[in-house]
Design an enzyme around this catalytic site. Sequence first.
Site: not given
Ligand code: NAP
Length: 439
Positions: A66, A101, A124, A126, A190, A236
């Site tokens: 990206k 997004d 979160g 991320g 998930m 989602g």
């Molecule tokens: P990412 O960059 O890996 O971020 C994940 C976040 O979740 C991080 O802040 C992580 O904390 C936190 N996390 C993970 N496990 C955790 C736990 N057990 N307890 C508390 N916090 C936790 O992932 P992302 O790309 O942002 O995606 C996040 C979610 O959104 C995913 O499920 C993805 O499928 C979904 N998503 C959906 C769409 C859509 O169009 N619907 C688009 C984008 C993403 P740390 O930083 O401490 O590891």
Amino acid sequence: MDMEKYALTGHPLGHTMSPFIHSRLFELSQRNALYSVCDCPPESFDNCFKSNLRNINGFNVTIPYKQTVIPLLDRLDSDAEFYGAVNCVACGEHAVGYNTDAYGFCAALDSAGISLEGSVLVLGNGGAARTVAFEAARRGCKVTIASRSDKGQVLAKELERRLGCEIEVLRFSQIIGGYDLVVNATPVGMFPHTYECVLEKEQLRGSKALMDLIYNPQQTVLVKYANELGMKVAQGMEMLVWQAARAHEIWYGASFEPEKISEVVVDANAYMERHFGSKKDAPVVLLGFMGCGKSTVGSALAERLVWDFVDTDELIVKQEGMSIPQIFDERGEAGFREAEHRACLKAAQLRRTVIATGGGAMTFERNISAFADCTKIHLSIPFSLARERVGNDKSRPLFGSDAENLYNNRLPLYQKAADLTVDASQSVDTISERIMKIL
Ligand code: NAP
């Protein structure tokens, strides 16, 4: 017209919904286009861009490219510039990078009747949390970030520095309700860890709306809690499909009615659960009123899938050792329903099987629960067609003078039980085609 070419690039790509969603959107726009997947390892990304991606009509970009793709492009639109990330590229004379997004997030909220205003809690820190927090802050919301580490502070500082707003940061255990909107941007819950939830139900109480960015499964534990608390809910898959729809607007000026997008969302959920989720290989259950063609369509579908076909009425006859009219005569309808429930429980254990259910079976909650992990498809026909097809069939004890009332009572129950509804007044081939797209 020559076939247009589009693609998704990233690495590793693994399971992706993009080909399904984009193909459906091209179909809606009646566009002769192919959407393929280009899984490209980092060492050859530049080369792949120049020799392949740059020469097609457009492409989507996912992790880890990206940001990597930006120096290869001629220019960025304002959202891509703002987020420093590109997930959609339109090729042509100039290669232009976009970010869809935030658009997808806002459109999904919109279609669930949720406004992005007031207090917003982002779970979160991320990539997705960053987009949500920035978009909410940009629109003047009071943003709180929940983080399990100090990374939440880093995101908050970036927001404060760039937007001049104040951001609160909490640990998850400190969360209590009271927000206008809670957004889950963690992967907790998930598939296959669908029993996990990032918050206790009580921590949601008092908040007005929830958006869970997770799209597999369709209904996370968090979504279930929010529904139980009477909150508005956005899911989602809506965001994923709206993001894709925006790409089509960028690529060739498409625009889609919200109802059409909702249809794609329903199909995408069904496809996702069958291919990447809890319903992989689980039976497909056909339901609907007498005469809707459950057995005919079921057999045709099973043949195409090279799956087995069973009819719950036939299972009942085998299981009870008597015909259905005989069961009604000897045990009444209540006795028949008991036998039917036993047959449903047995059928639900099968794999790679198409199941035709009796007309009344799926009006009972206990049978719907028995088939919870199956894809349930309502074959819908008007009453006049049911009468034409089975009005004189004496083996149907319930198709009497009161049949029209029965039809009217059952219709909403079928709609509630089904994952999707298909118009079954068409030919068996057309109906099967439509269902095959999801399977
Ligand atoms: P990412 O960059 O890996 O971020 C994940 C976040 O979740 C991080 O802040 C992580 O904390 C936190 N996390 C993970 N496990 C955790 C736990 N057990 N307890 C508390 N916090 C936790 O992932 P992302 O790309 O942002 O995606 C996040 C979610 O959104 C995913 O499920 C993805 O499928 C979904 N998503 C959906 C769409 C859509 O169009 N619907 C688009 C984008 C993403 P740390 O930083 O401490 O590891």
